[in-house]
Design an enzyme around this catalytic site. Sequence first.
Site, PDB file in Angstrom:
ATOM      1  CB  ALA B  57       8.717  12.024   3.050  1.00  0.00           C
ATOM      2  CD  GLU B  58       8.523   7.240  -1.726  1.00  0.00           C
ATOM      3  OE1 GLU B  58       7.733   8.221  -1.066  1.00  0.00           O
ATOM      4  OE2 GLU B  58       8.103   6.375  -1.720  1.00  0.00           O
ATOM      5  CG  PHE B  81       7.980  -2.611  -4.411  1.00  0.00           C
ATOM      6  CD1 PHE B  81       7.794  -3.441  -4.929  1.00  0.00           C
ATOM      7  CD2 PHE B  81       7.259  -2.052  -3.431  1.00  0.00           C
ATOM      8  CE1 PHE B  81       6.889  -4.387  -4.399  1.00  0.00           C
ATOM      9  CE2 PHE B  81       6.550  -3.142  -3.269  1.00  0.00           C
ATOM     10  CZ  PHE B  81       6.091  -4.275  -3.291  1.00  0.00           C
ATOM     11  CG  PHE B  84       7.573   2.435  -4.024  1.00  0.00           C
ATOM     12  CD1 PHE B  84       7.025   2.029  -4.882  1.00  0.00           C
ATOM     13  CD2 PHE B  84       7.636   1.809  -2.901  1.00  0.00           C
ATOM     14  CE1 PHE B  84       5.557   1.319  -5.150  1.00  0.00           C
ATOM     15  CE2 PHE B  84       6.880   1.008  -2.565  1.00  0.00           C
ATOM     16  CZ  PHE B  84       5.768   1.332  -3.770  1.00  0.00           C
ATOM     17  CG  HIS B 127       4.139  -2.620  -6.466  1.00  0.00           C
ATOM     18  ND1 HIS B 127       3.171  -1.411  -6.687  1.00  0.00           N
ATOM     19  CD2 HIS B 127       3.923  -2.144  -5.562  1.00  0.00           C
ATOM     20  CE1 HIS B 127       2.871  -0.890  -5.539  1.00  0.00           C
ATOM     21  NE2 HIS B 127       3.385  -1.345  -4.996  1.00  0.00           N
TER      22      HIS B 127
END
Lengths: 327, 322
Positions: B57-58, B81, B84, B127
């Site tokens: 849950a960024e 990464f 993200f 990525h």
Amino acid sequence: MALTSDQMVLLYRNMVRADQFNKMMYRRMMQGKLIGFYHPAEGAIAPGVGASTFLNQDDNLSPHHRGHGITHMLCKGIDIKYYLAEHTGKETGCCKGRSAFHFSFPEHKVYMMSGFIGYNFAPVVGWGFAAKRRAQGQVVMNCSGDGSYGQGRAHEAMLMSQNWQLPVIFFCENNGMSIFSTAQEMHPQENIASLADGFGMPSIIVDGQDVFAVAEASLQAIERARTGGGPTFIEAKTLRFNEHDIGTPDLSGWEERSAEEHEAMRKREPIRIATERVLGDSLLTQNEIDQIIEDALAEIEAVEQFADESPIARPPVEELMAGVFAD
Amino acid sequence: MREITFIDAIREAYEEEMRRDNSVFIVGQDVRGAIFPHTKGLVEEFGPERIVDTPIAESGMYGVAFGAAQEGMRPVCDFMFGGFSYVTFSECSVTTGQYHFLHGSQHPLPLVITAGVGTGQRLANDHAMSIHGTFAHHPGIKVAMPSTPYDAKGMFKSAIRDNNPVVIPWHMGIMMLKGEVPELGDDYVVPLGVADIKREGSDVTVLANSLQLQHALTVAEKLAGELSVEVIDPRSFVPFDMDTLLTSLEKTNRLVVVDEDWESGGFAATVSARVMEQGFDLLDAPVTRVTLPNMPVPGGYMEEYVAPNPERIEAAIRAVCA
């Protein structure tokens, strides 16, 4: 949690102040004496007053954007003159006149108003995280509307607050409207509070037109959070008497809200409900109520005078550049 | 001096800063178990209250850092990464960058954003992307990236102590690079905003960072005797040490900017424009850039088509010196 007479009188006084401040902001917007826009709070002032009146100075508060947070902030002891000065672009503003409608009172732990709806939720987790670690009974009152619960951030914050049992109150002021869209249409269930069930979070649904009921629910949630009992979801069912922000049409979906709808709404006017209660319970006399209104008008006159007499903020650009980073 | 790896240098910075200051903590996903070894073993010393794992849950995860920083703590938010961070990029860039300034410069926001970045792992765009240029576009955020173990430890310590949001990614391609680092307990820092001349030269200046700095140094060594290449590591992108670059150009009059980011709107473009604005008379040749072409970074073996490498850097140096 039954309220004392003193608590009820304080709530009533704050209701009158909130109501008069909202009317002042509405008037100034119509007079062209505010920068930007104003999202009027008429019909929806009881939730903020009930949620904010009994917070401590070191409790965090994220006010609802409706009424631009004024109804919430004034109940937390914040001097609104610095916010009005900000909203009029003055150098005495709480953000030095840079922010248009944003507010920030870090010493009262009201850090920010985000221009993005639902952006209260993520920082709220951090405030709750810090409060829990500090373990001094600090609580987080997180107020926002039904529309903001469409944000994934709301769900993330509820997930993490419940996981970690953070002292956060998710205080949803459900006025049934998100600009033109109805909550009925934008949410699958009638009660936004049903979201809490999925996280196993206790919830309370309360009549948001009754400031005393809202305050009782808030005190219950505040007590739970202060004593390590974790988060609570409160849904205050409220109303929006005006259009979303001054000048936009007053639509439901794409059609004008009907006269019947307005007539039904205005029977639930929160000041009238509160006044009937304090008179009925003989907490205040009509003379005392008149005095409370007079005091609020005098307070507002002083706030407007401060803002109007303050110089416009036009600092040299070098000063602004020097403020981009902290030392 | 002892030698340690780049990634261990970052971990030493965390350890020393967390011992020094109880308000420092790390929040991320699977940082306790250490998906990358810069957080390896930290939970054993500092506990799960300071090495904090969140759900996937960024926004909420970054919210822990952002809100705790407002509350006076000093969080390090690890996005694993770099790509993200884009999941919650509006918070990381807009809300973060404007917070101090817009609210009257009265309340600092001391937090660190880090993540592994860069090509070399054949993992494809999300990525493998670099994030420094995108963050550098947003005012109010410091952006830096170390290239050696010594700089990694010193710059991460500076970033944690800084009273501003600092984005400090690290390049996965130099994770195991070894280099000299002072003994444990030698509390040195490398200030943000100061470039470093990694190799002196007189014919041409190459500005390069992280993995590309290693490539530039390889090329400079190869060309020694033929061309004298000065290699400058910007170390910080915001603030950027323009003085060191202009001083170098007074000597070399030629500039190649190597930037592992897309050509369009990247940091190399900013440097090129600034050199024309502030140092046009110093130039004997147009500034040349070595960047990624404007296509999403392909994975697999096609990554080699797009990533800057020693051959492309050498070709650029020869072109600008021709």
